[in-house]
Design a protein around this motif. Sequence first.
Motif, PDB file in Angstrom:
ATOM      1  N   VAL A 104      -2.129  -5.404  -2.612  1.00 38.05           N
ATOM      2  CA  VAL A 104      -2.361  -5.123  -1.195  1.00 38.05           C
ATOM      3  C   VAL A 104      -2.990  -6.346  -0.530  1.00 38.05           C
ATOM      4  CG1 VAL A 104      -3.588  -3.634   0.431  1.00 38.05           C
ATOM      5  CG2 VAL A 104      -2.639  -2.661  -1.679  1.00 38.05           C
ATOM      6  N   ASP A 139     -12.568   2.480   6.166  1.00 38.54           N
ATOM      7  CA  ASP A 139     -11.941   2.536   4.844  1.00 38.54           C
ATOM      8  C   ASP A 139     -12.416   3.731   4.023  1.00 38.54           C
ATOM      9  OD1 ASP A 139     -10.671   0.290   5.683  1.00 38.54           O
ATOM     10  OD2 ASP A 139     -11.483  -1.059   4.153  1.00 38.54           O
ATOM     11  N   ARG A 174      -5.100  -7.676   2.129  1.00 40.76           N
ATOM     12  CA  ARG A 174      -6.083  -6.979   2.962  1.00 40.76           C
ATOM     13  C   ARG A 174      -6.457  -7.704   4.247  1.00 40.76           C
ATOM     14  NH1 ARG A 174     -10.834  -5.239  -0.767  1.00 40.76           N
ATOM     15  NH2 ARG A 174     -11.586  -4.348   1.189  1.00 40.76           N
ATOM     16  N   GLU A 227      -8.256  -2.537  -6.211  1.00 40.85           N
ATOM     17  CA  GLU A 227      -8.097  -3.740  -5.379  1.00 40.85           C
ATOM     18  C   GLU A 227      -9.036  -3.707  -4.169  1.00 40.85           C
ATOM     19  OE1 GLU A 227      -3.894  -4.419  -4.560  1.00 40.85           O
ATOM     20  OE2 GLU A 227      -3.435  -4.024  -6.675  1.00 40.85           O
ATOM     21  N   PHE A 228      -9.466  -2.519  -3.800  1.00 44.25           N
ATOM     22  CA  PHE A 228     -10.449  -2.387  -2.716  1.00 44.25           C
ATOM     23  C   PHE A 228     -11.878  -2.343  -3.267  1.00 44.25           C
ATOM     24  CE2 PHE A 228      -6.611  -1.008  -0.610  1.00 44.25           C
ATOM     25  CZ  PHE A 228      -6.776  -1.413   0.707  1.00 44.25           C
ATOM     26  N   GLY A 231       3.850  -5.691  -4.680  1.00 40.30           N
ATOM     27  CA  GLY A 231       2.758  -6.593  -5.014  1.00 40.30           C
ATOM     28  C   GLY A 231       1.396  -6.013  -4.655  1.00 40.30           C
ATOM     29  N   TYR A 265       0.826  -1.212   0.000  1.00 40.96           N
ATOM     30  CA  TYR A 265       0.000   0.000   0.000  1.00 40.96           C
ATOM     31  C   TYR A 265       0.861   1.263   0.000  1.00 40.96           C
ATOM     32  CZ  TYR A 265      -3.630   3.335   1.299  1.00 40.96           C
ATOM     33  OH  TYR A 265      -4.483   4.412   1.319  1.00 40.96           O
ATOM     34  N   VAL A 322      -4.643   0.662  -7.055  1.00 38.93           N
ATOM     35  CA  VAL A 322      -4.766   0.229  -5.657  1.00 38.93           C
ATOM     36  C   VAL A 322      -6.228   0.308  -5.213  1.00 38.93           C
ATOM     37  CG1 VAL A 322      -4.136   0.782  -3.268  1.00 38.93           C
ATOM     38  CG2 VAL A 322      -2.377   0.793  -5.057  1.00 38.93           C
TER      39      VAL A 322
END
Lengths: 209, 110
Positions: free
Chosen positions: B20, A198, B22, A151-152, B18, A137, A148
């Motif tokens: 994330v 988040d 989580r 990815e969330f 790479g 991150y 990024v």
Amino acid sequence: MASHVHDQAHDHRPPPDEDGPLSYYETMEIAVREILIEKGVFGADDVRAAIEAMDARSPAKGAEVVARAWTDPAFKDALLVDGSAACASIGIELGPLRLIAVENTATVHNVIVCTLCSCYPRNLLGLPPDWYKAKAYRSRVVREPRAVLREFGTEVPDDVTVRVHDSTADMRYIVVPRQPAGTEGWEPERLAALVTRDCMIGVTVPKTP
Amino acid sequence: MGNDPGRGVHDMGGLPAGSVERAEHAHAPWEKRVDALMVLLGSPERRVITVDQLRRGIEQLGTEAYEAMSYYERWMASITNTLLAEGVISSDELGRRMAEVEKRGEEGAG
């Protein structure tokens, strides 16, 4: 005992919780704490109180601030000018650190990081999640924030600017997300339930109810 | 990349990495105690160690240690090194106490 600590090889997993033999650093923590208590630097009660204060902090505090900003335009203006002072005005003391609230709008999406370490508005959000402190991150969100965020599960439209804010120990950010459509007129308590940790880091947005 | 002279291991903004991860773990009691230790040592009324000293100590651990250690292990190493460097505790008393704690083999959760 070496006079400088740097060469203990360990894996990435946190040590197992209280079961089995103490790890090197668990042993060190106990030893250092006991010595400092004996020297009168602080008391055992102070350690307990600090842990209780830590446990009492959660993203609910931040959500309360965001919901207030959504429902009280004067508070929102004050929050965006001086986050620390605005929080103090509703009884949330942040201490010496400077809080900067950044607002998501129709044209700007904000996200926060601490590339150098793990600075985080812990008074409002509690302790940071593991990924916030980890290499992936911290390295990537400043270079490829959209990837990024994806990815969330967060897709930021191309015509929306993504702004990444890099925190320091003395200057910490919180994201004020956009209020979801269809929640106009809601009570602050009900709105606060939509505001997750988040969302206030900026990696997700509040779900439309 | 990653080997720039003058760029410390902690200074990772913009480097390739790479995806994330989580998954999150709940903080172990000893991790919370390390955090509390720093909160107390850095509090305005004590100021034994500043947050800047904590960070400097972490940055000085060296690449190999930084990458091998967990987050609060880095904190603990930095706190201890700083206390030693500042003369708040001595390496003798620390070594003796760690040996004692190990011998006791107890949780010591305070």
